[in-house]
Design a protein around this motif. Structure first.
Motif, PDB file in Angstrom:
ATOM      1  N   TYR A 167      50.529 -42.652  19.131  1.00 57.51           N
ATOM      2  CA  TYR A 167      51.739 -42.262  18.364  1.00 57.51           C
ATOM      3  C   TYR A 167      52.435 -43.691  17.824  1.00 57.51           C
ATOM      4  CZ  TYR A 167      52.200 -38.190  21.059  1.00 57.51           C
ATOM      5  OH  TYR A 167      52.202 -37.156  21.782  1.00 57.51           O
ATOM      6  N   LYS A 208      51.753 -39.098  14.536  1.00 59.87           N
ATOM      7  CA  LYS A 208      53.219 -38.755  14.727  1.00 59.87           C
ATOM      8  C   LYS A 208      53.955 -39.936  15.204  1.00 59.87           C
ATOM      9  CE  LYS A 208      56.505 -36.042  16.233  1.00 59.87           C
ATOM     10  NZ  LYS A 208      56.891 -34.493  16.298  1.00 59.87           N
ATOM     11  N   TYR A 210      58.135 -41.655  16.714  1.00 64.05           N
ATOM     12  CA  TYR A 210      59.441 -41.349  16.859  1.00 64.05           C
ATOM     13  C   TYR A 210      60.356 -42.543  16.668  1.00 64.05           C
ATOM     14  CZ  TYR A 210      57.833 -37.387  19.335  1.00 64.05           C
ATOM     15  OH  TYR A 210      57.293 -35.846  19.649  1.00 64.05           O
ATOM     16  N   TYR A 212      63.539 -44.371  18.227  1.00 61.61           N
ATOM     17  CA  TYR A 212      64.427 -44.157  19.491  1.00 61.61           C
ATOM     18  C   TYR A 212      65.566 -45.106  19.252  1.00 61.61           C
ATOM     19  CZ  TYR A 212      66.136 -44.398  24.224  1.00 61.61           C
ATOM     20  OH  TYR A 212      66.890 -44.315  25.295  1.00 61.61           O
ATOM     21  N   GLU A 251      60.185 -38.056  14.259  1.00 63.31           N
ATOM     22  CA  GLU A 251      61.573 -37.712  14.542  1.00 63.31           C
ATOM     23  C   GLU A 251      62.449 -38.707  14.913  1.00 63.31           C
ATOM     24  OE1 GLU A 251      61.469 -35.035  17.988  1.00 63.31           O
ATOM     25  OE2 GLU A 251      59.563 -34.011  17.347  1.00 63.31           O
ATOM     26  N   ARG A 253      65.164 -39.755  17.666  1.00 64.06           N
ATOM     27  CA  ARG A 253      65.875 -39.476  18.967  1.00 64.06           C
ATOM     28  C   ARG A 253      66.829 -40.480  19.175  1.00 64.06           C
ATOM     29  NH1 ARG A 253      62.171 -36.761  22.394  1.00 64.06           N
ATOM     30  NH2 ARG A 253      61.253 -34.898  21.015  1.00 64.06           N
ATOM     31  N   LEU A 271      62.384 -41.947  26.244  1.00 64.03           N
ATOM     32  CA  LEU A 271      61.542 -41.005  25.526  1.00 64.03           C
ATOM     33  C   LEU A 271      60.936 -39.672  26.102  1.00 64.03           C
ATOM     34  CD1 LEU A 271      61.744 -41.067  22.013  1.00 64.03           C
ATOM     35  CD2 LEU A 271      59.439 -42.074  22.379  1.00 64.03           C
TER      36      LEU A 271
ATOM     37  N   GLU B  23      58.421 -32.882  22.557  1.00 64.29           N
ATOM     38  CA  GLU B  23      57.723 -33.717  23.560  1.00 64.29           C
ATOM     39  C   GLU B  23      58.933 -34.759  23.965  1.00 64.29           C
ATOM     40  OE1 GLU B  23      53.344 -34.856  21.806  1.00 64.29           O
ATOM     41  OE2 GLU B  23      55.017 -35.892  20.684  1.00 64.29           O
ATOM     42  N   GLY B  24      59.071 -34.416  25.338  1.00 63.36           N
ATOM     43  CA  GLY B  24      60.312 -35.445  26.082  1.00 63.36           C
ATOM     44  C   GLY B  24      61.459 -34.705  25.688  1.00 63.36           C
ATOM     45  N   LEU B  27      65.974 -35.787  26.981  1.00 61.47           N
ATOM     46  CA  LEU B  27      67.284 -36.235  26.551  1.00 61.47           C
ATOM     47  C   LEU B  27      67.869 -35.540  25.353  1.00 61.47           C
ATOM     48  CD1 LEU B  27      66.925 -38.765  28.344  1.00 61.47           C
ATOM     49  CD2 LEU B  27      67.516 -40.175  26.418  1.00 61.47           C
ATOM     50  N   PRO B  28      67.169 -34.960  24.470  1.00 67.96           N
ATOM     51  CA  PRO B  28      67.769 -34.099  23.406  1.00 67.96           C
ATOM     52  C   PRO B  28      68.629 -32.966  24.025  1.00 67.96           C
ATOM     53  CG  PRO B  28      65.379 -34.684  22.885  1.00 67.96           C
ATOM     54  CD  PRO B  28      65.495 -35.274  24.187  1.00 67.96           C
TER      55      PRO B  28
END
Lengths: 505, 157
Positions: A167, A208, A210, A212, A251, A253, A271, B23-24, B27-28
């Motif tokens: 990741y 992938k 993320y 945060y 994504e 988050r 996360l 994934e995880g 929180l969402p």
């Protein structure tokens, strides 16, 4: 006629939307054709709401503009600052990471590509993973979140780790007061972060990513989400990036208001949906990160700088800077300062030049008393230390740190004992609770500072001892670095600690 | 304050299902609950725990760790005032004290007519145009007491 108004949240927070609406209404009233482009921020926050007009002779800056100025602006009678890029604050900069920020509509991918965007990713797609990592090493890029760890070495560790899934995690939990570079680049040039993360993915074999992103930045979250969506539609992200057959998706988050989640292991826990407590290292996140898989965790500015390194070449980037601090620092000049904003420049400027010449001294016009560098965990510097050059090692040698390059200026009305107390109070509020020196130490720190304020002479050595314990015994930077602002205040502003003693006597 | 009708289990299950594949996902899910209902209902804890195959203690632990998640509805608007250093350098502490005084509340409190809940926040990234505050999702900067008064008036406080 093209008119540019920033959609950066700092610009909007001082009325940019109202100004843009007023200009459009005035143009309609006159039957005048204008093209309104909402850009990111030029970084000159003190001029916001800032309006640029291009009548065919380049972009001219006006600001701060009020909604009532719309008529004069279109008449050409409003006094301005001339060509944007000749304004001294702007002209003195070396804009690499922020080259497009403020210039283009952040969600216009064609404009992004027309201004050098995607060139770095295209180049990386032609390279081997090993060569990509080597390029980052050559650039000398170090973690811009504060720790200053060489980015290329971190990537190499993840590249060499064997796993089915790896990741890329972008740390956009920019919680340090005095810092807004992450916010500004995400709102003003989101594709540069997306491109940087895609290149990181190619380098280490991660498909992938993320981001945060702290919940205190709703505008940045909205822009990043829109950019990711657009990136997918246009083939920058997804199963076949730029038609290469390579995959990378990501994504956004939202965080949930915990400062400690800016620490990389807390961030990973968060996360994953856990309490944002710090993890002990080792294992390094590079080997066991998100969901136990090898993970690159990099700050926004580190990743957003990667595209320009690949576009212009690592050596071009490395040629800027000082000592082991290569490339540019994205200085955030903030607090009580006349010309506040984002100033990107090669490492190596003296602190005094940054705050007094570029920043123009205090907004209140009073003398500068202290400058806090690197956020709430950074030391307070007195004017006597203004010859310190802006670089990782240079600040370290002066009992400070550059952190995320936030520079907060205070005038002579600041009470440094109060600021030291606030540092402890903040640590107590935000401690994740995992280790005792931070969880308990910060509370005791507030109490001890209150005793010093009440004039108890024996409390000061106790504070020093407490700070030593926090420095040596804390698991992460929150407890470990809170002593920086506290002890720098004690050391360099002794009068503020003695005055309370006199008052008590 | 208007009467809050607690959400039904089906409404909550729908939110959980929409995010469960991430994934995880926790929180969402919690953010979606709060965005939809204004808070994370107590009854959600068991439903989430069941869906994610975690204990209720784990879910509760996560909810209680983060400043963002509230277990009860707030006022009609949430005003977050920045307490961090850059805002302090521009008089943020005085502005915060004056605002709390005007509303007759302490931090985390809701004013008498239920219009505004005041929360502290540590940095909104407005450090070059301090002091700053955020009413719901709208940031305001270079604030003085007059500017803050306008924000409060718009919110009906």
């Amino acid at each position: 006629m093209k008119i540019y108004v920033s959609r950066d949240s700092a610009a909007k927070a001082v009325g940019a939307d109202r100004v843009a609406t007023a200009i459009e209404a005035e143009a309609i009233r006159r039957g005048e054709q204008i093209e309104m482009i909402r850009t990111g921020s030029r970084g000159m926050v003190w001029l916001e709401p800032l309006v640029e007009i291009d009548r065919g002779e380049g972009r001219m800056t006006f600001g701060p503009v009020a909604p009532g100025d719309a008529a004069a602006l279109l008449d050409g009678t409003l006094e301005g600052h001339g060509p944007t890029e000749e304004i001294p604050f702007f002209a003195r900069q070396t804009r690499l990471t922020f080259a497009r920020c403020g210039v283009i509509d952040p969600l216009d991918l064609d404009a992004y590509a027309a201004h050098g965007g995607l060139a770095g990713l295209r180049r990386a797609l032609e390279m081997t993973a090993e060569d990509i990592v080597e390029e980052v090493k050559t650039s000398g890029l170090r973690g811009r979140g504060g720790a200053g760890f060489p980015t290329g070495i971190k990537w190499d560790t993840v590249r060499k780790a064997e796993a089915e899934q790896k990741y890329i995690v972008c740390n956009a939990d920019e919680g340090d007061s005095g810092t807004f570079a992450d916010r500004m680049i995400m709102e003003g040039d989101p594709f540069t972060l997306i491109e940087g993360m895609a290149i990181a993915g190619l380098a280490v074999g991660a498909t992938k990513g993320y981001v945060y992103l702290r919940s205190e930045y709703p505008d940045a979250i909205a822009v990043m989400r829109a950019a990711v969506e657009l990136g997918r539609r246009k083939g920058v992200l997804g199963g076949d990036i730029l038609g290469s057959g390579r995959a990378f998706d990501m994504e956004i988050r939202a965080g949930a208001g915990a400062y400690v989640c800016g620490e990389e292991t807390s961030l990973l826990n968060s996360l994953e949906g856990k309490r944002g407590v710090v993890r002990a290292k080792p294992p390094l996140p590079a080997l066991e990160g998100f969901l136990g898989k090898p993970t690159v965790v990099n700050n926004v500015i580190s990743l957003a700088t990667v595209p320009v390194i690949f576009e212009k070449g690592a050596q071009h980037y490395a040629d800027f800077g000082l000592g082991r601090s290569r490339g540019t620092a994205t200085l955030q000049i903030a607090g009580n300062v006349k010309y506040g904003g984002l100033f990107e420049t090669a490492f190596g400027l003296p602190l005094g030049e940054i705050v007094e010449e570029i920043g123009g001294g205090t907004a209140t016009g009073r003398p500068i008393k202290a400058v806090q560098i690197g956020g709430p965990l950074g030391a307070y510097f007195p004017p006597e230390k203004f010859d310190t050059l802006f670089g990782y090692e240079e600040f370290d040698a002066n009992d400070g740190l550059i952190g995320h390059a936030g520079i907060t200026v205070f005038d002579d009305s600041a009470d440094m004992l109060s600021m030291a107390r606030f540092a402890m109070e903040f640590c107590a509020v935000e401690s994740c609770g995992k280790c005792t020196p931070c969880r308990i130490g910060a509370v005791r720190g507030v109490e001890t500072l209150d005793r010093i304020a009440a004039g108890e002479a024996d409390a000061l050595p106790l504070l020093t001892e407490l700070c030593d314990t926090m420095t040596d015994g804390s698991l992460c930077a929150l407890g470990g670095l809170t002593p920086y602002p506290v002890m720098s205040a004690v050391r360099d502003f002794p009068d503020d600690f003695a005055r309370h003693k006199e008052a008590a006597e | 304050m208007t009467d809050i009708v607690p959400p039904t289990a089906d409404e909550m299950r729908e939110i959980i299902a929409a995010h469960q594949g991430l994934e995880g996902p926790l929180l969402p899910i919690l953010h979606a609950m709060q965005d939809t209902f204004g808070y994370v209902p107590e009854d959600a804890v068991a439903l989430i725990a069941d869906a994610l195959n975690q204990t209720r203690a784990e879910i509760h632990g996560t909810i209680s760790f983060y400043h963002d998640f509230r277990r009860a509805p707030a006022g009609r608007h949430v005003l977050k005032i920045c307490r961090a250093e850059a805002c302090q350098a521009m008089g943020g502490a005085q502005l915060a004290a004056a605002t709390l005084g005007k509303l007759g509340v302490d931090w985390h409190g809701t004013n008498a007519n239920g219009a505004v809940t005041v929360e502290p926040v540590y940095c909104l990234g407005m450090c070059a145009c301090a002091p700053a505050a955020m009413m719901d999702d709208r940031v305001a900067a270079r604030l003085d007491e007059a500017g803050m008064g306008e924000l409060l008036a718009e919110a009906g406080a």
